[in-house]
Design a protein around this motif. Structure first.
Motif: not given
Length: 466
Positions: A219-241
């Motif tokens: 996945i390409v994130l924050n592209d262009p900066p300020g416009e594209g989604p970040c990792y938290r947008c895609v995965f708001p919660k981390p996976p169970p440990p």
């Protein structure tokens, strides 16, 4: 043993120094050839040797279509602006392993001006089947140093920067701020959230990939900066440990992680040479790779930036100061301390178990690693019951024992449980007690502390443990 390790380190150091000298020589020879072959009126934006080295990619349609302002005369319409952008770019690799090695090789080969590497690990033999920048002779050397040694021989004209440390909340700002683009080549959620957050805060595009067993994602994130989604947008919660499995436990096929690393390099080049004047960017996509699937590649369209995202939305509360002072990525991802379920008296050392085995005392040894690990190596007389069986057992009626537990266990024989490093074995031992197999404490049920790793380290170095 110390003497052997010392010699290996010395050889690796000398090889690194030799590779550096060879790279300097190659660069000096290249500049000399260019200087002697060029007139004082040389007017092209790239050096003569660069036209030779990068010729095959510079003639790709649309790669060098747009020319920067200082080279805009008609005679220079096809000088390779894409190549100029690569030459002037600075790319950071967080991780110099299975993803970072192939990605770095292709970006170095493509002529990216500066490449930086962040990694605090050293090269191990188990890395070599997939981490192609490392070699047997450099086992024990830092991964950053080993990778740069390899890349200097591939392309000495690139500038390489070594950050022989892990990326942390304390050093992330200082390191990432020096680069234009970041490649996340790590393998754990704690690193992924940190890298994404710092890229958002510093306005750096991010190319993120992962691979495990026979699958991968990109996945390409924050592209262009300020416009594209970040990792938290895609995965708001981390996976169970408990669902986070690394290559050491789950395994990985070398070509699978290699494919994902090469795709990271491709996406990085696309980000670097992209031109906003060519039109709007394509919507964010996640690429899924299944090496054994009927359709190996699938693209999933994403929604873009998530409203209310903690890191990148208009209401975001994340700051550079908070990442250093109050953000705990380990706590956020729920990473817990090593399993500690059994009392000390319920655990035995590998030395104690060796004595039990040597005296041929009546006992049962259960190996709770998955079948693939068990088939590679196991202790003599052990019975394989994978930990997944224990985890899926919710308890039967009236203390009923599941049918996968061996029925021929003598009631008086103690049960020892072993796993890879001594975590799953505690869980399994606890489950056996809950099933009533300890007969209210009359029978010993416990695990072997440290697992097969401790057995290899202390008892039998020749066991092919992985």
């Amino acid at each position: 043993m110390e003497r052997l390790d010392h010699l290996r380190r010395e050889i690796a150091q000398r090889e690194a120094e030799l590779a550096d000298l060879k790279a300097q020589l190659a660069l000096a020879e290249s500049k000399h050839r260019a200087a002697t072959g060029q007139s004082n009126e040389w007017k092209w934006p790239l050096e003569s040797d660069e036209y030779q080295r990068y010729a095959r990619q510079m003639i790709v349609p649309n790669f060098g279509l747009q020319v920067s302002a200082e080279f805009n005369s008609e005679s220079m319409l096809n000088t390779g602006a894409g190549q100029l952008k690569l030459k002037r770019s600075r790319v950071l690799f967080v991780g110099a392993g299975g993803l970072g090695c192939p990605a770095a090789a292709y970006l170095a080969g493509a002529g990216v001006g500066e490449l930086g590497f962040v990694d605090g690990d050293t090269v191990e033999v188990s890395n070599l089947h997939r981490q192609i920048a490392h070699s047997t002779s450099r086992v024990g050397m830092s991964k950053v140093g080993s990778a740069i040694t390899y890349l200097r021989e591939l392309n000495p004209s690139v500038t390489y920067h070594a950050h022989q440390t892990h990326l942390t909340t304390q050093n992330a700002k200082d390191i990432v701020s020096r680069y234009d683009l970041v490649l996340d080549c790590t393998d754990h959620p704690t690193s992924r959230y940190l890298i994404s957050d710092i890229c958002v805060l510093l306005s750096k595009p991010l190319v993120s990939a992962s691979a495990l067993q026979t699958s991968g994602q990109l996945i390409v994130l924050n592209d262009p900066p300020g416009e594209g989604p970040c990792y938290r947008c895609v995965f708001p919660k981390p996976p169970p440990p408990e669902s986070v499995v690394g290559c050491g436990e789950g395994g990985i096929l070398g070509p699978v992680v290699g494919v994902m690393g090469v795709l990271q390099a491709l996406e990085a080049i696309k980000v670097i040479i992209s031109d906003s004047a060519q039109g709007p960017k394509r919507p964010p996509m996640m690429l899924l790779f299944s090496a054994m699937g009927d359709t190996p590649f699938r693209s999933v369209k994403m929604r873009g930036k998530r409203k209310g995202c903690f890191a990148c939305s208009d209401e975001a509360s994340l700051t550079l100061e908070s990442t250093q002072s109050s953000m705990d990525y380990v706590q956020f991802c729920g990473v817990s301390a090593p399993v500690s379920l059994l009392h000390p008296e319920e655990r035995i050392t590998v030395e104690d178990y060796e004595e039990v085995s040597r005296l041929k005392s009546a006992h049962v040894l259960l190996d709770v690693r998955e079948k693939e690990h068990f088939d590679l190596c196991h202790l003599e007389g052990s019975v394989n019951i994978p930990i997944s069986r224990f985890m899926s057992h919710c308890g039967g009626e009236n203390g009923e024992i599941p049918d996968w537990v061996p029925t021929d266990i003598p009631q008086e024989s103690p049960i020892y449980v072993v796993c890879r490093v001594g975590n799953d074995s505690q869980i399994a031992a606890q489950k056996l007690k809950e099933m009533g197999l300890d007969r209210d404490g009359q029978r010993f049920i416990g695990d072997i502390r440290g697992g097969l790793k401790a057995w290899k380290d202390s008892i039998d170095p020749g066991i092919p443990f992985t």
